[in-house]
Design a protein around this motif. Structure first.
Motif, PDB file in Angstrom:
ATOM      1  N   MET A   1     -20.965  -7.101  15.200  1.00 13.20           N
ATOM      2  CA  MET A   1     -22.089  -6.189  15.087  1.00 13.20           C
ATOM      3  C   MET A   1     -21.987  -5.431  13.769  1.00 13.20           C
ATOM      4  N   GLN A   2     -23.108  -5.257  13.130  1.00 11.34           N
ATOM      5  CA  GLN A   2     -23.176  -4.492  11.885  1.00 11.34           C
ATOM      6  C   GLN A   2     -23.309  -3.022  12.251  1.00 11.34           C
ATOM      7  N   LYS A   3     -22.251  -2.267  12.069  1.00 18.49           N
ATOM      8  CA  LYS A   3     -22.182  -0.902  12.569  1.00 18.49           C
ATOM      9  C   LYS A   3     -23.197   0.055  11.963  1.00 18.49           C
ATOM     10  N   ASN A   4     -23.623  -0.177  10.761  1.00 22.51           N
ATOM     11  CA  ASN A   4     -24.503   0.798  10.119  1.00 22.51           C
ATOM     12  C   ASN A   4     -25.987   0.438  10.226  1.00 22.51           C
ATOM     13  N   GLN A   5     -26.327  -0.547  11.056  1.00 20.15           N
ATOM     14  CA  GLN A   5     -27.727  -0.939  11.196  1.00 20.15           C
ATOM     15  C   GLN A   5     -28.211  -0.646  12.614  1.00 20.15           C
ATOM     16  N   ILE A   6     -29.304   0.100  12.709  1.00 23.13           N
ATOM     17  CA  ILE A   6     -29.875   0.487  13.995  1.00 23.13           C
ATOM     18  C   ILE A   6     -31.341   0.067  14.041  1.00 23.13           C
ATOM     19  N   VAL A   7     -31.738  -0.506  15.157  1.00 22.27           N
ATOM     20  CA  VAL A   7     -33.133  -0.825  15.413  1.00 22.27           C
ATOM     21  C   VAL A   7     -33.618   0.129  16.495  1.00 22.27           C
ATOM     22  N   ILE A   8     -34.701   0.854  16.208  1.00 19.53           N
ATOM     23  CA  ILE A   8     -35.335   1.702  17.209  1.00 19.53           C
ATOM     24  C   ILE A   8     -36.526   0.931  17.745  1.00 19.53           C
ATOM     25  N   LEU A   9     -36.511   0.679  19.038  1.00 19.66           N
ATOM     26  CA  LEU A   9     -37.548  -0.110  19.696  1.00 19.66           C
ATOM     27  C   LEU A   9     -38.436   0.837  20.492  1.00 19.66           C
ATOM     28  N   THR A  10     -39.733   0.809  20.204  1.00 20.05           N
ATOM     29  CA  THR A  10     -40.665   1.741  20.839  1.00 20.05           C
ATOM     30  C   THR A  10     -41.714   0.986  21.650  1.00 20.05           C
ATOM     31  N   SER A  11     -42.479   1.736  22.412  1.00 23.13           N
ATOM     32  CA  SER A  11     -43.645   1.185  23.090  1.00 23.13           C
ATOM     33  C   SER A  11     -44.795   1.164  22.092  1.00 23.13           C
ATOM     34  N   ARG A  12     -45.968   0.829  22.596  1.00 25.33           N
ATOM     35  CA  ARG A  12     -47.165   0.792  21.760  1.00 25.33           C
ATOM     36  C   ARG A  12     -47.343   2.086  20.968  1.00 25.33           C
ATOM     37  N   ASN A  13     -47.830   1.983  19.768  1.00 23.38           N
ATOM     38  CA  ASN A  13     -48.123   3.137  18.906  1.00 23.38           C
ATOM     39  C   ASN A  13     -46.912   4.022  18.645  1.00 23.38           C
ATOM     40  N   ARG A  14     -45.742   3.403  18.563  1.00 21.21           N
ATOM     41  CA  ARG A  14     -44.487   4.111  18.263  1.00 21.21           C
ATOM     42  C   ARG A  14     -44.139   5.174  19.307  1.00 21.21           C
ATOM     43  N   ASN A  52     -43.546 -10.886  19.543  1.00 26.40           N
ATOM     44  CA  ASN A  52     -44.578 -11.769  18.997  1.00 26.40           C
ATOM     45  C   ASN A  52     -44.348 -12.281  17.584  1.00 26.40           C
ATOM     46  N   ARG A  53     -43.261 -11.921  16.974  1.00 21.66           N
ATOM     47  CA  ARG A  53     -42.981 -12.471  15.645  1.00 21.66           C
ATOM     48  C   ARG A  53     -41.472 -12.499  15.433  1.00 21.66           C
ATOM     49  N   PRO A  54     -41.030 -13.282  14.482  1.00 20.34           N
ATOM     50  CA  PRO A  54     -39.587 -13.392  14.269  1.00 20.34           C
ATOM     51  C   PRO A  54     -39.005 -12.126  13.619  1.00 20.34           C
ATOM     52  N   VAL A  55     -38.313 -11.344  14.408  1.00 18.70           N
ATOM     53  CA  VAL A  55     -37.647 -10.143  13.928  1.00 18.70           C
ATOM     54  C   VAL A  55     -36.166 -10.298  14.259  1.00 18.70           C
ATOM     55  N   MET A  56     -35.338 -10.161  13.265  1.00 14.92           N
ATOM     56  CA  MET A  56     -33.901 -10.325  13.480  1.00 14.92           C
ATOM     57  C   MET A  56     -33.268  -9.014  13.930  1.00 14.92           C
ATOM     58  N   ILE A  57     -32.884  -8.960  15.206  1.00 14.37           N
ATOM     59  CA  ILE A  57     -32.176  -7.783  15.688  1.00 14.37           C
ATOM     60  C   ILE A  57     -30.769  -8.138  16.174  1.00 14.37           C
ATOM     61  N   LYS A  58     -30.400  -9.382  16.017  1.00 10.58           N
ATOM     62  CA  LYS A  58     -29.082  -9.835  16.445  1.00 10.58           C
ATOM     63  C   LYS A  58     -27.997  -9.077  15.685  1.00 10.58           C
ATOM     64  N   ASP A  59     -26.971  -8.678  16.410  1.00 10.28           N
ATOM     65  CA  ASP A  59     -25.814  -7.986  15.850  1.00 10.28           C
ATOM     66  C   ASP A  59     -26.136  -6.604  15.293  1.00 10.28           C
ATOM     67  N   LYS A  60     -27.199  -5.986  15.783  1.00 12.86           N
ATOM     68  CA  LYS A  60     -27.549  -4.622  15.382  1.00 12.86           C
ATOM     69  C   LYS A  60     -27.586  -3.757  16.634  1.00 12.86           C
ATOM     70  N   LEU A  61     -27.322  -2.494  16.466  1.00  9.45           N
ATOM     71  CA  LEU A  61     -27.427  -1.554  17.564  1.00  9.45           C
ATOM     72  C   LEU A  61     -28.896  -1.306  17.853  1.00  9.45           C
ATOM     73  N   VAL A  62     -29.301  -1.409  19.132  1.00 13.71           N
ATOM     74  CA  VAL A  62     -30.697  -1.214  19.513  1.00 13.71           C
ATOM     75  C   VAL A  62     -30.799   0.060  20.343  1.00 13.71           C
ATOM     76  N   PHE A  63     -31.709   0.937  19.945  1.00 12.15           N
ATOM     77  CA  PHE A  63     -31.930   2.217  20.590  1.00 12.15           C
ATOM     78  C   PHE A  63     -33.348   2.193  21.151  1.00 12.15           C
ATOM     79  N   TYR A  64     -33.495   2.307  22.469  1.00 14.70           N
ATOM     80  CA  TYR A  64     -34.824   2.221  23.060  1.00 14.70           C
ATOM     81  C   TYR A  64     -34.914   3.085  24.312  1.00 14.70           C
ATOM     82  N   ALA A  65     -36.134   3.351  24.734  1.00 17.26           N
ATOM     83  CA  ALA A  65     -36.405   4.058  25.983  1.00 17.26           C
ATOM     84  C   ALA A  65     -37.721   3.545  26.535  1.00 17.26           C
TER      85      ALA A  65
END
Length: 72
Positions: A1-14, A52-65
C-alpha cells in the motif's frame, strides 16, 4: 500500500455522510486540504465515478462513509 495516497469516496454531488446531522455533508474540500497539508496525496471521487470508469484505487487508503438519507 502506498502510505501517502488517500482516496476519499463520496456519494452523489460529493456528499460525505455523518452521524450528527445525517442530512448534511461533511466538508470534503476541507478534509482533503487538511490531509494535503499533512503530506498526503488526496484524490476525491464520487462512488459512481469509480464504478463507471477506470479509476485506480488499488493499494491506496480509501476513506468513505455512507448516508442514512434514503435517496443516497
Amino acid at each position: 500500500m502506498q502510505k501517502n495516497q488517500i482516496v476519499i469516496l463520496t456519494s452523489r454531488n460529493r456528499f460525505f455522510g455523518q452521524t450528527r446531522k445525517p442530512w448534511s455533508s461533511l466538508d470534503v474540500g476541507k478534509i482533503a486540504a487538511v490531509l494535503s497539508a499533512n503530506g498526503y496525496q488526496v484524490q476525491v471521487y464520487d462512488f459512481h465515478e469509480v464504478v463507471n470508469r477506470p479509476v485506480m484505487i488499488k493499494d491506496k487508503l480509501v476513506f468513505y462513509a455512507f448516508s442514512q438519507k434514503e435517496n443516497y
